[in-house]
Design an enzyme around this catalytic site. Structure first.
Site, PDB file in Angstrom:
ATOM      1  N   GLY A  12      18.819   9.810  37.150  1.00 34.09           N
ATOM      2  CA  GLY A  12      17.776  10.249  36.240  1.00 34.09           C
ATOM      3  C   GLY A  12      18.247  10.641  34.856  1.00 34.09           C
ATOM      4  O   GLY A  12      17.642  11.505  34.222  1.00 34.09           O
ATOM      5  N   ASN A  14      18.076   8.843  32.118  1.00 27.97           N
ATOM      6  CA  ASN A  14      17.035   8.466  31.164  1.00 27.97           C
ATOM      7  C   ASN A  14      15.838   9.404  31.271  1.00 27.97           C
ATOM      8  O   ASN A  14      15.212   9.736  30.263  1.00 27.97           O
ATOM      9  CB  ASN A  14      16.609   7.013  31.367  1.00 27.97           C
ATOM     10  CG  ASN A  14      17.531   6.038  30.650  1.00 27.97           C
ATOM     11  OD1 ASN A  14      17.855   6.213  29.490  1.00 27.97           O
ATOM     12  ND2 ASN A  14      17.969   5.010  31.359  1.00 27.97           N
ATOM     13  N   ASN A 108       9.966  -0.541  30.157  1.00 29.13           N
ATOM     14  CA  ASN A 108      11.255  -0.527  30.847  1.00 29.13           C
ATOM     15  C   ASN A 108      12.372  -0.458  29.812  1.00 29.13           C
ATOM     16  O   ASN A 108      12.236  -0.957  28.705  1.00 29.13           O
ATOM     17  CB  ASN A 108      11.408  -1.803  31.688  1.00 29.13           C
ATOM     18  CG  ASN A 108      12.739  -1.861  32.426  1.00 29.13           C
ATOM     19  OD1 ASN A 108      13.078  -0.947  33.175  1.00 29.13           O
ATOM     20  ND2 ASN A 108      13.497  -2.928  32.225  1.00 29.13           N
ATOM     21  N   HIS A 110      16.247  -1.679  29.254  1.00 26.08           N
ATOM     22  CA  HIS A 110      17.257  -2.599  29.783  1.00 26.08           C
ATOM     23  C   HIS A 110      18.531  -2.469  28.945  1.00 26.08           C
ATOM     24  O   HIS A 110      18.456  -2.457  27.711  1.00 26.08           O
ATOM     25  CB  HIS A 110      16.756  -4.044  29.751  1.00 26.08           C
ATOM     26  CG  HIS A 110      17.720  -5.010  30.357  1.00 26.08           C
ATOM     27  ND1 HIS A 110      17.868  -5.155  31.723  1.00 26.08           N
ATOM     28  CD2 HIS A 110      18.617  -5.861  29.786  1.00 26.08           C
ATOM     29  CE1 HIS A 110      18.814  -6.063  31.962  1.00 26.08           C
ATOM     30  NE2 HIS A 110      19.280  -6.494  30.809  1.00 26.08           N
ATOM     31  N   GLU A 148       4.943 -10.118  34.246  1.00 24.42           N
ATOM     32  CA  GLU A 148       5.237 -10.659  35.580  1.00 24.42           C
ATOM     33  C   GLU A 148       6.639 -11.252  35.696  1.00 24.42           C
ATOM     34  O   GLU A 148       7.105 -11.524  36.804  1.00 24.42           O
ATOM     35  CB  GLU A 148       4.187 -11.727  35.943  1.00 24.42           C
ATOM     36  CG  GLU A 148       2.827 -11.163  36.338  1.00 24.42           C
ATOM     37  CD  GLU A 148       1.973 -10.707  35.153  1.00 24.42           C
ATOM     38  OE1 GLU A 148       0.882 -10.146  35.381  1.00 24.42           O
ATOM     39  OE2 GLU A 148       2.396 -10.909  33.993  1.00 24.42           O
ATOM     40  N   ALA A 180      22.297   4.228  22.676  1.00 23.73           N
ATOM     41  CA  ALA A 180      21.085   3.404  22.577  1.00 23.73           C
ATOM     42  C   ALA A 180      19.973   3.856  23.526  1.00 23.73           C
ATOM     43  O   ALA A 180      18.914   4.286  23.085  1.00 23.73           O
ATOM     44  CB  ALA A 180      21.430   1.933  22.815  1.00 23.73           C
TER      45      ALA A 180
END
Length: 208
Positions: A12, A14, A108, A110, A148, A180
């Protein structure tokens, strides 16, 4: 006030970056209403509880089929009537029905500059292993809306991070997080909470 659900699977970090940004006023007009994990041992759940946030676990392992899990998962999320869903290291495939229902309301983070080192098989350390194997000089992180596909949704923010001589996947992973991920994920939430993000034809516009 933007109501946020954060989905997690592990430590956790983030999530902590989001909570710190809210506490420090770098995210305004938003609050985390619920943290959901597929892993009952995820330390992220303890972080949530420490902030007085409801922390729940729902695992595919507890259901007889993926369809039954997806249905229960969506019902759980719907019950909180959130405005934004944040995937913060969530290692479960998001059901298509949930993506459709929360179109452009799921984001999200990445750990690469999409479209490099993303898609099927690129998660966790594998992303940084791929970057180092290719010999890139710059990597980074991307916040994007979820569609999707795998890491194919509209890009909201990106931030580059230098690759340094002698980097291991673990060292690079940490630098990408610090320089980042922990910066642009809170930034993206703040922009969305304050109505500064719009999506048209698969492209994101951020108002200055």
């Amino acid at each position: 006030m933007l109501k946020v659900a954060v989905l997690v699977s592990g430590g956790g970090t983030n999530l902590q970056a989001i909570l710190d940004a809210i506490d420090e006023g770098r995210i305004t007009n938003a609050r985390v209403d619920v943290v959901i994990s597929n892993n009952p041992g995820a330390y992220a759940l303890e972080r949530a509880k420490g902030h007085g946030i409801e922390a729940l676990c729902i695992s595919p392992k507890d259901y007889e089929s993926r369809e039954a899990f997806n249905e229960a998962f969506l019902a759980m999320l719907d019950s909180y009537q959130v405005d934004l869903v944040v995937l913060a290291g969530f290692l479960v495939v998001i059901p298509e029905q949930m993506i459709a229902q929360y179109r452009n309301r799921i984001i999200n983070i990445h750990p690469s500059l999409i479209p490099s080192f993303c898609g099927k098989g690129f998660y966790g350390l594998k992303v940084h292993e791929g970057a180092l194997a290719r010999g890139v000089k710059v990597t980074g992180a991307t916040v994007h809306f979820v569609d999707e596909g795998t890491d194919t949704g509209p890009i909201i923010l990106q931030k580059p991070v230098a690759v340094e001589e002698g980097d291991t996947p673990e060292i690079l992973q940490r630098r990408v997080m610090e320089q980042a991920e922990w910066i642009i994920l809170p930034q993206a939430i703040d922009l969305i909470a304050n109505g500064r993000v719009s999506v048209a034809n698969g492209h994101v516009t951020v108002e200055k």
